[in-house]
Every structure is written in C-alpha cells, then in structure tokens.
Motif scaffolding. Structure first.
Motif, PDB file in Angstrom:
ATOM      1  N   ASN A  12      -5.057  -4.864   3.460  1.00  0.00           N
ATOM      2  CA  ASN A  12      -5.474  -5.102   2.079  1.00  0.00           C
ATOM      3  C   ASN A  12      -6.342  -3.939   1.625  1.00  0.00           C
ATOM      4  O   ASN A  12      -7.326  -3.614   2.290  1.00  0.00           O
ATOM      5  N   VAL A  68      -8.898  -2.909  -1.172  1.00  0.00           N
ATOM      6  CA  VAL A  68      -9.757  -3.633  -2.117  1.00  0.00           C
ATOM      7  C   VAL A  68     -10.725  -2.644  -2.764  1.00  0.00           C
ATOM      8  O   VAL A  68     -11.404  -1.895  -2.073  1.00  0.00           O
ATOM      9  N   VAL A 113      -7.166  -6.019  -5.747  1.00  0.00           N
ATOM     10  CA  VAL A 113      -6.613  -6.007  -4.392  1.00  0.00           C
ATOM     11  C   VAL A 113      -5.143  -5.618  -4.456  1.00  0.00           C
ATOM     12  O   VAL A 113      -4.402  -6.094  -5.315  1.00  0.00           O
ATOM     13  N   THR A 114      -4.726  -4.755  -3.531  1.00  0.00           N
ATOM     14  CA  THR A 114      -3.312  -4.434  -3.346  1.00  0.00           C
ATOM     15  C   THR A 114      -2.992  -4.634  -1.869  1.00  0.00           C
ATOM     16  O   THR A 114      -3.695  -4.125  -1.003  1.00  0.00           O
ATOM     17  N   GLN A 155      -5.210  -0.934  -6.249  1.00  0.00           N
ATOM     18  CA  GLN A 155      -6.331  -1.867  -6.328  1.00  0.00           C
ATOM     19  C   GLN A 155      -7.396  -1.338  -7.273  1.00  0.00           C
ATOM     20  O   GLN A 155      -8.054  -2.107  -7.979  1.00  0.00           O
TER      21      GLN A 155
END
Length: 191
Positions: A114, A116, A135-136, A177
C-alpha cells in the motif's frame, strides 16, 4: 493573498504537488486564498502511526514557519509485514536500497503493498492540524525505470503493467496516492 509554505526539499515532489493542486500552473501557483511557496526544513521524524508522524511534522513546521504550512508524508507498507516499513520507508531506502526492499519479500508469496500519502495542513502555531490521506494498492516488483524518485521503480499499482517510475507524469498523477490525497486538499482549499 496569504502564503502557504509547502515543506519539502524534493524538487520532484514540489513539481508534482503544485501541478496537481494548481491544474498544471507552476509560476505563481495559487490555491484558494494562498500563494504556494516552499521551504526545505529538517523536521523531527518521530515513531508512530502515519497520522501521528504527519501531525507532529505539521505542528513543528507551523511553529518554525510561523504561518500556514502543508506537510506531506508518504509511506510504503508491505502487507506481508503488516504495513511496514510504512512511515519509515525513507530510512529503509537509505539503509538497504531498492534491491534490499525487494529482497525483504523473498520467501513471501504476498508481494502486495500500500502506498499512502498523508498531507497535514495547519494555519499556524497552536492551530489544529487537518489531515488528508490517499491510498493506492499495488505490488512490489524488481526495479524498473528511473530510480531518481524514492521507491517509484519497485511499486507497480494494481491494474497497470508498469511501475510508477515508468509512467509519464500525467499518467501517474491521475492514479497515485499523492494525487488522491491532493484532491481532498484541493477540495478543502476551494470551499
């Protein structure tokens, strides 16, 4: 018009943030009632959650600048490590490099991660810190593409065949993100 100081010494990050916040405008960039400037300030890196780290850095920056600040903290967490390195990713990159980060997941089937980004905004010393987060999700891969922007060359976002580092600026800015968090910042300032 007031000045908003974005705290970073990273020219790539500054350019990316201003492009997203100000729809590509770099010279005389403004958002809401603020003209954006930047300053490189060494801030304490405390241990804690992403939110605690960002809040502390934002309060400290507001006291140093004695005015409105925008502070950013970007993390990369491996699901196999319960989201570590997280807010300590900068130190992991410095200590073991990108290859070391990839090797950390050797022996794990789960290579998911993740990315962030959390922005903290504070109007000045003693004022409340407001947080904005994006978030991605993606996976950790062998380094592909330029290695001049943090860990971008080892992070491949879900649904894409390339790493962040291999993407052109606009393509990355649409899905990162950082852009997700900045959309929230932009909405806040344009109210």
């Amino acid at each position: 018009m007031s000045t908003l100081t974005f705290v970073t010494g990273n020219a790539n990050k500054l350019r990316e943030v201003v492009q997203i916040l100000c729809d590509g405008q770099i010279e005389g960039a403004t958002i809401g009632k603020y003209t954006i400037t930047n300053a490189k300030i060494d801030l304490d890196e405390i241990q804690g959650s992403i939110e605690e780290v960002t809040k502390h850095k934002t309060e400290q920056a507001a006291a140093i600048v004695n005015g409105p600040v925008l502070v950013e903290d970007t993390c990369l967490g491996f699901n196999a490590y319960n989201n570590l390195p997280g807010p300590y990713i900068k130190w992991f990159v410095k200590s073991i490099g990108l290859d070391g980060l990839v090797k950390m997941l050797n022996g794990f089937d789960d290579k998911s991660a993740n990315a962030v980004t959390t922005f903290g905004f504070c109007e000045g010393p003693g004022c409340e810190v407001i947080l904005f987060q994006g978030v991605t999700e993606g996976v950790i891969v062998e380094s592909c593409g330029p290695t001049d922007f943090g860990w971008d060359s080892i992070f491949k976002p879900n649904g894409f065949e390339t790493t962040y580092a291999q993407m052109k600026g606009d393509a990355k800015n649409k899905i990162s993100q950082r852009s997700k968090a900045l959309i929230k910042v932009k909405e806040y300032f344009n109210k």
